[in-house]
Design a protein around this motif. Structure first.
Motif, PDB file in Angstrom:
ATOM      1  N   PHE A  57     -12.834  37.389 -18.336  1.00 51.75           N
ATOM      2  CA  PHE A  57     -12.407  36.083 -17.836  1.00 51.75           C
ATOM      3  C   PHE A  57     -11.865  36.168 -16.414  1.00 51.75           C
ATOM      4  N   VAL A  58     -11.158  37.241 -16.104  1.00 51.57           N
ATOM      5  CA  VAL A  58     -10.594  37.412 -14.761  1.00 51.57           C
ATOM      6  C   VAL A  58     -11.710  37.520 -13.722  1.00 51.57           C
ATOM      7  N   PHE A  59     -12.713  38.360 -14.005  1.00 61.79           N
ATOM      8  CA  PHE A  59     -13.823  38.542 -13.058  1.00 61.79           C
ATOM      9  C   PHE A  59     -14.626  37.254 -12.888  1.00 61.79           C
ATOM     10  N   TRP A  60     -14.891  36.565 -13.972  1.00 64.73           N
ATOM     11  CA  TRP A  60     -15.641  35.306 -13.893  1.00 64.73           C
ATOM     12  C   TRP A  60     -14.895  34.288 -13.032  1.00 64.73           C
ATOM     13  N   GLY A  61     -13.620  34.141 -13.252  1.00 62.07           N
ATOM     14  CA  GLY A  61     -12.825  33.162 -12.508  1.00 62.07           C
ATOM     15  C   GLY A  61     -12.817  33.411 -11.016  1.00 62.07           C
ATOM     16  N   LEU A  86     -22.556  38.254 -14.613  1.00 64.05           N
ATOM     17  CA  LEU A  86     -21.337  37.858 -15.324  1.00 64.05           C
ATOM     18  C   LEU A  86     -21.649  36.872 -16.451  1.00 64.05           C
ATOM     19  N   GLY A  87     -22.666  36.033 -16.243  1.00 66.66           N
ATOM     20  CA  GLY A  87     -23.090  35.149 -17.326  1.00 66.66           C
ATOM     21  C   GLY A  87     -23.669  35.937 -18.485  1.00 66.66           C
ATOM     22  N   PHE A  88     -24.445  36.978 -18.165  1.00 69.59           N
ATOM     23  CA  PHE A  88     -24.980  37.877 -19.187  1.00 69.59           C
ATOM     24  C   PHE A  88     -23.848  38.524 -19.989  1.00 69.59           C
ATOM     25  N   LEU A  89     -22.847  39.052 -19.286  1.00 74.16           N
ATOM     26  CA  LEU A  89     -21.713  39.672 -19.977  1.00 74.16           C
ATOM     27  C   LEU A  89     -20.942  38.647 -20.807  1.00 74.16           C
ATOM     28  N   GLY A  90     -20.893  37.413 -20.301  1.00 74.96           N
ATOM     29  CA  GLY A  90     -20.252  36.350 -21.069  1.00 74.96           C
ATOM     30  C   GLY A  90     -20.944  36.124 -22.398  1.00 74.96           C
ATOM     31  N   MET A 150     -15.250  35.245  -9.226  1.00 78.33           N
ATOM     32  CA  MET A 150     -16.525  35.530  -8.573  1.00 78.33           C
ATOM     33  C   MET A 150     -17.626  34.501  -8.801  1.00 78.33           C
ATOM     34  N   VAL A 151     -17.405  33.523  -9.664  1.00 78.20           N
ATOM     35  CA  VAL A 151     -18.458  32.557  -9.996  1.00 78.20           C
ATOM     36  C   VAL A 151     -17.971  31.146  -9.690  1.00 78.20           C
TER      37      VAL A 151
END
Length: 533
Positions: free
Chosen positions: A272-276, A41-45, A278-279
């Motif tokens: 943003f939804v997935f990051w919030g 998810l950081g990579f996708l960010g 799962m991380v």
């Protein structure tokens, strides 16, 4: 016999400790862990960060009106297709030679079908709107993002240390994405001034991202995986640039230049939804991490303090030569970085006559090569360090030298190649690809020497380096404003060639991989010293 018994006991205990350590490491490596989700998810960010940052670089090729012959007195003449500017002087931009490589035939037909039949009114009212911007104004627009970007580097690192990096990182990207959605309307309504203001605000928002992710890495990356995790995360930088250069070219040809801003903005909302969900800031705060993975990560972190908010030792930072080595290497590399990311689409269009789709592919190819080499080198350096074939600092210096000297050689190749498109493209790809080794060089170095201040050091380094984010496009624009010729481009390319080589010498002389004595608070450092005694 009795005299050796204590030694034997100690040896047995030491062996047991080593076996426990190996077992812990093996458990940590088994299966998919929460740290891997963080990396993905950081990579996708970062993919989104750089797509949002450089969507204007590809869009501006179509946003600007082709120059007429009446404009030739102050800048280059452009032909009807806006791909081949010609100078009125003796030094001419290269004649177009790549018509047979154009990728626009299929998408051009699809473009006509879609825009004429599906939504002709909307498309014609905004998507075909073009602007009379000079080269100097274009340089200002391309650099406007970085005026804001440099201002939030240090605050981003400090806020991450105090409040946690998760929301600092994600909210920075979210705000940048939302602002991307309004760029078309603002640009059509307020022209240059409106676009510069939005880009400045985007820079303010995105400036917190790199310092905050490095704070997260200092909590999530075990020593044995640090190089790989860092490179996988930062691989989003070249991949994001490549994606926007390739996809942007097709989107613009199919739906007009506003589409690149809308697509990147919408993708940000979804991410943003997935990051919030799962991380989390640290492994200990993650509700779904296994005990084995938690122990593995925590037992392989070095130099981190238990205090949540420690004062920043500014005097020690500013008087530390290893820190200055990182600052100067980052500063010198930044000119190359932003010339490759911001100006290359214009260079390929004006000098070598690439159409928008071909331009996208050839602008993206260097970024893909940068990513590939960076990841391969990361695995290699982690292997070398773990086997102790080279010391950590020797590895960092080798990777940094490869990145800086290689980039310098690539720019020299572009200069010497002149109008030879093959030489120019090969040199461009070499310069960008070899720069990928920097992620195993000075980029990760400050996590090793000052992990408790990694966000702060990164923020300052990026503030210094990213000043060139607006200086480099502006200076390039000034050079080309009155000298939009092959010679003008050669002058612009000579600057990063000289700068990259020069700063590498300082890094070689003064860099270090040892934890600095001022990394930890005085009380904690004193306690550790007394325990060791």
């Amino acid at each position: 016999m009795c005299a050796t018994a204590p030694n034997e006991t100690r040896n047995v205990k030491s062996s047991e400790h080593i076996l426990d350590k190996v077992k812990s490491i093996n458990q940590g490596h088994q299966g998919w862990g929460t740290r891997h989700t963080f990396v993905v998810l950081g990579f996708l960010g970062f993919v989104l960060c750089y797509a949002l940052r450089f969507n204007l670089s590809i869009a501006i090729v179509k946003m600007v009106h082709p120059r007429s012959e009446a404009d030739s007195s102050s800048s280059a003449k452009f032909n009807k297709t806006n791909t081949v500017p010609q100078s009125s002087g003796s030094q001419q931009i290269c004649p177009r030679k790549l018509d047979n490589f154009a990728l626009s035939n299929f998408t051009g037909n699809m473009h006509n079908s879609l825009t004429n039949q599906s939504f002709p009114h909307v498309y014609n009212s905004m998507s075909e709107r073009q602007f009379d911007w000079t080269e100097e104004q274009q340089g200002t627009l391309l650099g406007g993002f970085f005026w804001g970007y440099v201002l939030t580097q240090y605050p981003g690192g400090k806020l991450s240390h105090v409040y946690g990096p998760k929301w600092v990182f994600s909210c920075g990207i979210l705000i940048t994405g939302v602002l991307s959605l309004i760029i078309p309307v603002v640009t059509v309504t307020f022209d240059v001034v409106g676009l510069v203001i939005v880009r400045f605000l985007q820079g303010l928002a995105e400036g917190v991202t790199l310092p905050s992710i490095l704070v997260m890495l200092s909590h999530w990356s075990p020593v044995e995986e640090r190089g790989r995790m860092t490179n996988w995360l930062l691989a989003g930088i070249p991949i994001g640039t490549a994606v926007i250069m390739i996809a942007g070219g097709y989107l613009i040809n199919l739906f007009g230049w506003p589409s690149v801003f809308y697509c990147t903005g919408i993708a940000t909302l979804i991410w943003f939804v997935f990051w919030g969900l799962m991380v989390f800031d640290t492994p200990s705060k993650h509700p779904r991490i296994t005990n084995e993975e938690l122990k593995y990560i925590q037992s392989n972190l070095t130099g981190l303090t238990t205090q949540e908010n420690i004062p920043t030792p500014w005097k020690s930072i500013l008087s530390s030569l290893p820190v200055w080595a990182i600052f100067i290497a980052d500063f010198g590399d930044s000119w190359s970085h932003y010339l490759l990311h911001v100006e290359i689409p214009i260079y390929l269009s004006s000098v070598h006559g690439f159409d928008i789709e071909t331009n996208g592919w050839f602008s993206a190819l260097p970024q893909l090569m940068n990513c590939t080499l960076g990841i391969c080198v990361a695995f290699l350096t982690d292997f070398i360090i773990s086997r102790k074939y080279l010391t950590v600092i020797t590895t960092r210096r080798v990777c940094s030298t490869m990145a800086l000297w290689g980039a310098s050689a690539g720019f020299i190749g572009m200069i010497c190649g002149g109008c030879n498109t093959i030489v120019a493209v090969v040199s461009l790809n070499f310069a960008a690809a070899i720069s990928g080794t920097s992620n195993s060089g000075w980029v990760v170095n400050h996590i090793e020497i000052v992990p408790n201040h990694a966000g702060t050091i990164s923020g300052v380094a990026n503030s210094v380096g990213n000043i060139l984010g607006f200086v480099a496009p502006y200076v390039t624009g000034l050079i080309l404003q009155n000298n939009s010729t092959l010679l003008g481009w050669q002058m612009a390319l000579a600057i990063p060639a000289i700068l990259s080589f020069s700063v590498s010498l300082f890094y070689l002389a003064f860099s270090s991989s040892e934890e600095q004595p001022w990394n930890k608070p005085k009380e904690e450092a004193s306690l550790e010293s007394s325990n060791m005694a």
